[in-house]
Design an enzyme around this catalytic site. Structure first.
Site, mmCIF file in Angstrom:
data_model
loop_
_atom_site.group_PDB
_atom_site.id
_atom_site.type_symbol
_atom_site.label_atom_id
_atom_site.label_comp_id
_atom_site.label_asym_id
_atom_site.label_seq_id
_atom_site.Cartn_x
_atom_site.Cartn_y
_atom_site.Cartn_z
ATOM 1 C CB SER A 209 29.930 -46.506 -10.747
ATOM 2 O OG SER A 209 30.745 -47.320 -11.503
ATOM 3 N NE ARG B 148 29.505 -39.067 -17.195
ATOM 4 C CZ ARG B 148 29.492 -40.193 -16.492
ATOM 5 N NH1 ARG B 148 30.008 -41.292 -17.009
ATOM 6 N NH2 ARG B 148 28.993 -40.228 -15.281
ATOM 7 N NE ARG C 190 25.496 -47.864 -19.903
ATOM 8 C CZ ARG C 190 26.772 -47.875 -19.609
ATOM 9 N NH1 ARG C 190 27.220 -48.641 -18.643
ATOM 10 N NH2 ARG C 190 27.604 -47.110 -20.264
ATOM 11 C CD GLU D 231 29.686 -49.339 -14.749
ATOM 12 O OE1 GLU D 231 30.777 -49.594 -15.288
ATOM 13 O OE2 GLU D 231 29.315 -48.185 -14.462
ATOM 14 C CD GLU E 280 32.026 -41.535 -21.834
ATOM 15 O OE1 GLU E 280 32.843 -42.275 -21.275
ATOM 16 O OE2 GLU E 280 30.797 -41.739 -21.810
ATOM 17 N NE ARG F 186 28.882 -50.690 -21.764
ATOM 18 C CZ ARG F 186 29.331 -51.431 -20.776
ATOM 19 N NH1 ARG F 186 28.539 -52.285 -20.189
ATOM 20 N NH2 ARG F 186 30.578 -51.328 -20.374
ATOM 21 C CG HIS F 187 29.183 -45.493 -23.765
ATOM 22 N ND1 HIS F 187 29.663 -46.740 -24.064
ATOM 23 C CD2 HIS F 187 29.646 -45.182 -22.532
ATOM 24 C CE1 HIS F 187 30.400 -47.175 -23.040
ATOM 25 N NE2 HIS F 187 30.401 -46.246 -22.094
#
Ligand code: ATP
Length: 542
Positions: free
Chosen positions: A468, A314, A516, A465, A316, A322-323
């Site tokens: 998903s 990712r 996670r 989370e 991002e 948490r990323h």
């Protein structure tokens, strides 16, 4: 070879890459010495002689001459079967037995004519006493004292029960009385971090904090090989392995097929944003943001139930606790008979098996992590708690949060909901079903009874989370309609849509982030603690 003042002369030349005449001469001498030692060993059948004293030659004869030293570089010269004992297996049942152990020299402390050594192997430690006396010379004591911490050593010792437990070692009821001490691999004398400092318990006590040295995260990650040697890290990555093992076992029992999906892909799997572009011969390609499209294609190809464990990328710029930019996805997808809750319940039951397996089979590791990072025990219900999005909105509003019916939850809101759920239902794991359609990806099946809702769910651990998932649209016409609604260029997803044109069973699935799950199960505060070599926007080394 002698070790002088904690410094390995030949090793230092290697490290600095000096090829001066004297360094070369020294290296040649070392080689000659090693050859002589080997020849001696072959002739006498015993260990090779050492140079003697660690700090230079001593005049008196060395009665321990063949009991210690630095072994020549192991190039697999000899194949030997020898009984090596694990540190964790050394206890009172081996009293008075002689054992051979390969371990790290964790610490050594000289005191008069003796030296207390702590040997470490993974999470296990044992004390060894080297005391001048019959068979152990002053020279040998000096040698042992000068070997740098973290060196790997082969020791031969007699197991001795101790009158008072040695609290600082995992093997508290015995110690070793040293007979032989051989260095297999020397550590540099100066360590960028101390294993004991990196293992120190996290407390809320400011006074204690001021007294103790702590190792900050960047120092740990910059020197990750050393940091990973702490008992805590040894435990964390075994627990993480446990998560994968239990995930696999639970799904294999249900006849899921493990598949491997490509990581180099021609088009962004989850839309254009957050995707890494890589050059691909004369053109470019992308790194997969998830195995989404491929696991669905496997369903269209009649595999019925599939899962995959692999890297997910990712792009991002999220600098959060948490990323990561690269993480391990545990993904699954399955065809269902009549309702997507068959999928949701399968995933819920898989988590129950993972939590139960961790609790029952990794209790020691969990305890080890808890010693450094105290956390409440992870609680879960069997079957898992299931709430619907509107119920969560209601709970939040009652707690004074202005949560919209069709709005995704922010991280703080998610966390608050986790606390409310825990207080009400006493569980750290729950499923939230029926997310608003507007906040889910284009391939999510709309709810037939409520145009604003969807057949989708998230799962949470300690209020964050970790999964998903949803029923996916398996009808190409509806899929194109939803993609157009999301402003997606149909040409770009043609291959994906086409895979549903030859008939595909109704299906659903989900994606889980491994790091996670490990972080939240253990109640840790940062995902970098559960990624062995984390990648984030600011770090791609080591
Ligand atoms: P978030 O909202 O937390 O950014 P997401 O909605 O982007 O997550 P999904 O794309 O649904 O997450 O991915 C499924 C799971 O993968 C998440 O629940 C999480 O466990 C994990 N995950 C997603 N993004 C990351 C990331 N950048 N680093 C680590 N794990 C991630």
């Amino acid at each position: 070879m002698g070790v002088q003042d904690g410094e390995n002369a030949a090793g230092a030349a290697d490290v600095e890459g000096k090829h001066s005449k004297s360094a070369l001469k020294k290296a040649a001498k070392e080689l000659e010495k090693a050859a002589k030692k080997q020849a001696y060993k072959a002739e006498k059948g015993g260990p090779e002689p050492s140079e003697g004293a660690a700090g230079g030659r001593v005049d008196e004869p060395d009665i321990s001459e063949f009991r210690y030293g630095e072994l020549p570089l192991n190039q697999s010269q000899i194949k030997e079967t020898r009984t090596v004992t694990r540190v964790e297996a050394v206890n009172k049942s081996l009293a008075n037995k002689t054992v051979l152990i390969r371990a790290r020299l964790h610490t050594s402390r000289a005191k008069g004519k003796q030296c207390f050594v702590v040997l470490r192997q993974g999470r296990s430690t044992i004390q060894m006493l080297v005391a001048v006396g019959p068979g152990i010379s002053k020279q040998m004591l000096k040698f042992v004292t000068n070997v740098p911490k973290e060196s790997i050593v082969d020791v031969v010792g007699v197991v001795q029960p101790v009158p008072k437990p040695i609290e600082s070692c995992t093997q508290s009821e015995v110690e070793l009385s040293c007979h032989e001490f051989w260095v297999v691999s020397l550590s540099a004398p100066k360590l960028p971090l101390q294993i004991d400092d990196a293992t120190r318990r996290v407390t809320d006590d400011a006074d204690e904090d001021n007294l103790n040295i702590r190792v900050n995260q960047d120092t740990r990650l910059d020197n990750r090989v050393l940091d990973l040697r702490t008992p805590t890290n040894q435990a964390i990555y075994r627990i993480e392995m446990g998560v994968c093992k239990l995930f696999r076992a639970a799904l294999e029992k249900k006849s899921f097929v493990e598949i491997h999906t490509p990581k180099i892909i021609p088009a962004a799997s989850e839309g254009g944003a957050n995707v890494f572009t890589v050059s691909y011969f004369k053109g470019s390609a992308f790194l997969a943001q998830s195995p989404q499209l491929y696991k669905q294609m496997a369903i269209a190809a009649d595999f019925e139930k599939v899962y995959t464990i692999g890297s997910v990328f990712r792009a991002e710029d999220s600098n959060t606790h948490r990323h990561l930019t690269e993480f391990i996805g545990l993904d699954l997808e399955m065809a269902f008979d009549t309702h997507y809750h068959e999928v949701m319940d399968t995933i819920g039951a898989t988590f129950t098996e993972i939590f139960r397996g961790l609790r029952d089979h990794y209790a020691d590791e969990i305890k080890t992590v808890g010693k450094q990072y105290p956390a409440d025990e992870f609680t879960f219900l069997d079957p898992p708690l299931r709430l619907e999005f509107p119920q969560a909105v209601q709970m939040l509003r009652e707690a004074g949060v202005d949560q919209g019916d069709e709005e995704d939850m922010s991280t703080p809101t998610e966390k608050l909901l986790g606390r409310l759920v825990k207080a009400k239902y006493d569980t750290d794991f729950y499923i939230l079903d029926k997310f608003p359609l507007a906040v889910r990806p284009f391939y999510t099946m709309p709810d037939p009874n409520n145009p604003k809702a969807s057949n989708s769910y998230d799962m949470f651990m300690r209020g964050e989370e970790i999964l998903s998932g949803a029923q996916r649209i398996h009808d190409p016409t509806l899929l194109c309609e939803r993609a157009t609604h999301h402003g997606i260029d149909l040409e770009k997803i043609k291959g994906y849509v086409d895979s549903f044109r030859y008939g595909c069973p109704p299906h659903g699935g989900g994606g889980i982030g491994l790091e996670r799950v490990t972080m939240l199960y253990l109640g840790l505060d940062n995902i970098r603690k559960t990624s062995m070599f984390p990648r984030d926007p600011k770090r791609i080394t080591p």
